[in-house]
Design a protein around this motif. Structure first.
Motif, PDB file in Angstrom:
ATOM      1  N   VAL A   1       0.707  -1.074  -0.047  1.00  0.00           N
ATOM      2  CA  VAL A   1      -0.159  -0.039  -0.222  1.00  0.00           C
ATOM      3  C   VAL A   1       0.844   1.324  -0.009  1.00  0.00           C
ATOM      4  O   VAL A   1       2.128   0.986   0.465  1.00  0.00           O
ATOM      5  N   GLY A   2       0.275   2.335  -0.882  1.00  0.00           N
ATOM      6  CA  GLY A   2       1.583   3.703  -1.086  1.00  0.00           C
ATOM      7  C   GLY A   2       2.090   3.255  -1.797  1.00  0.00           C
ATOM      8  O   GLY A   2       2.597   4.733  -2.585  1.00  0.00           O
ATOM      9  N   ASP A   3       2.723   2.139  -2.890  1.00  0.00           N
ATOM     10  CA  ASP A   3       2.988   2.221  -4.056  1.00  0.00           C
ATOM     11  C   ASP A   3       2.583   3.153  -5.019  1.00  0.00           C
ATOM     12  O   ASP A   3       1.470   2.894  -4.982  1.00  0.00           O
ATOM     13  N   TRP A   4       3.790   3.768  -6.183  1.00  0.00           N
ATOM     14  CA  TRP A   4       3.061   3.909  -7.052  1.00  0.00           C
ATOM     15  C   TRP A   4       2.954   2.584  -8.720  1.00  0.00           C
ATOM     16  O   TRP A   4       4.414   2.227  -8.993  1.00  0.00           O
ATOM     17  N   VAL A   5       1.758   2.577  -8.985  1.00  0.00           N
ATOM     18  CA  VAL A   5       2.079   1.790 -10.117  1.00  0.00           C
ATOM     19  C   VAL A   5       1.602   2.379 -11.437  1.00  0.00           C
ATOM     20  O   VAL A   5       0.862   3.157 -11.659  1.00  0.00           O
ATOM     21  N   GLY A   6       2.744   2.614 -13.079  1.00  0.00           N
ATOM     22  CA  GLY A   6       2.479   2.710 -13.772  1.00  0.00           C
ATOM     23  C   GLY A   6       2.049   1.716 -14.666  1.00  0.00           C
ATOM     24  O   GLY A   6       2.327   0.835 -15.210  1.00  0.00           O
ATOM     25  N   LEU A   7       0.856   2.142 -15.222  1.00  0.00           N
ATOM     26  CA  LEU A   7      -0.070   0.937 -16.048  1.00  0.00           C
ATOM     27  C   LEU A   7       0.030   1.779 -17.587  1.00  0.00           C
ATOM     28  O   LEU A   7       0.438   2.460 -17.844  1.00  0.00           O
ATOM     29  N   GLY A   8       0.178   1.183 -18.749  1.00  0.00           N
ATOM     30  CA  GLY A   8       0.184   0.873 -19.840  1.00  0.00           C
ATOM     31  C   GLY A   8      -1.169   0.865 -20.571  1.00  0.00           C
ATOM     32  O   GLY A   8      -1.797   0.517 -20.293  1.00  0.00           O
TER      33      GLY A   8
END
Length: 415
Positions: free
Chosen positions: A377-384
């Motif tokens: 929780v708190g991590d950023w996830v970059g989505l294509g």
């Protein structure tokens, strides 16, 4: 800057967009709120330059489809890099183009709305340097256009191209060459319309593949030759061009090949390509279908979108939820593809291997994670994102981010 623009820093309220851009904030530490859609500065430059080079190398003019982005900054960048003009689909989009000074518009639709035609007539009459080309695909449509333009007192004839349909069951367009000839005859009988060419959209060919697409494109070029031989372009001056136009983002190599076979006509030919999704490319649909996959020697497009989200729930070892859903991510063709994870503890960025999106709710993406995946929780996830056409319309102001995370500009959209 204010609450209208999601994802942007709350402490930027009251600044102009230019003032915020001048601060060159860091995407991750500069106060941006997830979810936030971003554009890669490097990928945008690369993609625009690549298509400029491709069109020039194949003798094509280029009018990228603006409905993909509806971003005048991107229109301007493409025109600066040699684009003939901008393609749009509906009158509203043409109005946006005109508000930002676009002088050449290809409107790939039959416009029968009297109010829109009245506006167009006024724009043409007020600006001798403005050109707009419209589709026609029916005698009835020509009659409605003629009546509306006469009622508007139009002083300049509106340029039109006859649209050849891609086949039975396809979208718009006259279905046969005889139908196209009837439409052309109807145009010739008016004083408000001027026939300047033929056009269509090859991706609508039923069960499209290379052979079927090329066969239809050869019908289109043959129609141009037939019309020319029959004197249907006689109203054009010797210096005017005969427009032959096609080209989405999946088959522009076939368009280049077949248009290259077009014999000499009585006037110069404007071979007009209209691909638009290339400017941002994508991480799915077009990633697989781009003609550059068939033309590796000519380069490769780069996905330019990343939708940065944040893990807001980690209820089990194989499941997580991030705070972006259908309101934020394109999902009409494919679900988003996790590409990157930014660790909330130390700011390091790693590959998102082992993470997949399995579903979208209104404001959540459902993530499935493998047992080895480290995700908190708190991590950023970059989505294509797949299919850029439905990404731009969800975001009114999009940060342009360099490879080092610096936000150098903001792209405004007008849907």
């Amino acid at each position: 800057m204010d609450h209208r623009f999601k994802g942007l820093p709350p402490d930027a309220d009251g600044l102009t967009v230019g003032e915020l851009a001048a601060q060159r904030r860091d995407l991750f530490t500069g106060g941006f709120i997830t979810p936030v859609l971003t554009l890669s500065a490097e990928s945008l430059d690369h993609n625009v330059g690549l298509m400029e080079a491709y069109a020039e190398a194949h003798g094509l003019a280029f009018a990228p489809h603006g409905k993909t982005s509806m971003a005048p900054q991107l229109f301007a960048r493409q025109i600066e890099r040699g684009a003939w003009g901008i393609t749009v689909a509906v009158p509203h989009q043409a109005r946006v183009c005109r508000a930002f000074g676009v002088q050449r518009i290809f409107l790939a639709n039959e416009v029968v709305d009297a109010a829109a035609l009245r506006w167009l007539a006024a724009e043409l009459d007020a600006d001798p340097g403005f050109r707009c080309v419209l589709y026609v695909d029916s005698v009835r449509g020509v009659e409605l256009m003629d009546a509306a333009l006469r009622d508007a007192g139009a002083r300049r004839a509106v340029d039109v191209v006859v649209e050849l349909g891609a086949g039975e069951g396809a979208r718009t367009g006259a279905r046969t060459e005889a139908d196209c000839a009837a439409v052309a005859d109807a145009v010739a009988a008016t004083g408000t319309l001027r026939l300047v060419g033929v056009a269509g959209y090859e991706a609508e060919v039923p069960q499209a593949d290379g052979e079927r697409v090329r066969a239809w494109l050869r019908r289109l070029t043959a129609l141009a030759v037939e019309f020319d031989a029959a004197g249907r372009f006689a109203a054009l001056a010797d210096s005017d061009e005969i427009v032959v136009s096609a080209g989405g983002s999946s088959w522009f190599d076939a368009v280049a090949e077949v248009f290259g076979e077009l014999p000499a006509l009585s006037r110069p030919a404007l071979k007009l390509l209209r691909s638009g999704a290339y400017v941002t490319h994508d991480d799915g649909h077009y990633l697989r279908l781009t003609p550059f996959n068939r033309l590796p020697e000519e380069g490769a497009l780069q996905p330019a979108f990343t939708l940065w989200t944040q893990v807001v729930s980690r209820p089990s070892a194989d499941q997580a939820f991030v705070n972006a859903g259908k309101r934020d991510a394109a999902y009409d063709l494919e679900l988003p593809h996790p590409r990157l994870v930014r660790d909330a503890r130390d700011g390091s960025v790693r590959d998102a291997a082992g993470i997949t999106v399995t579903a979208l709710s209104d404001q959540h993406a459902w993530l499935r994670t493998g047992p080895e995946v480290r995700l908190e929780v708190g991590d950023w996830v970059g989505l294509g994102l797949s299919h850029p056409c439905t990404s731009f319309d969800k975001w009114q102001l999009i940060p342009v981010v360099g490879a080092d995370g610096t936000v150098s500009d903001y792209v405004r959209t007008y849907f």
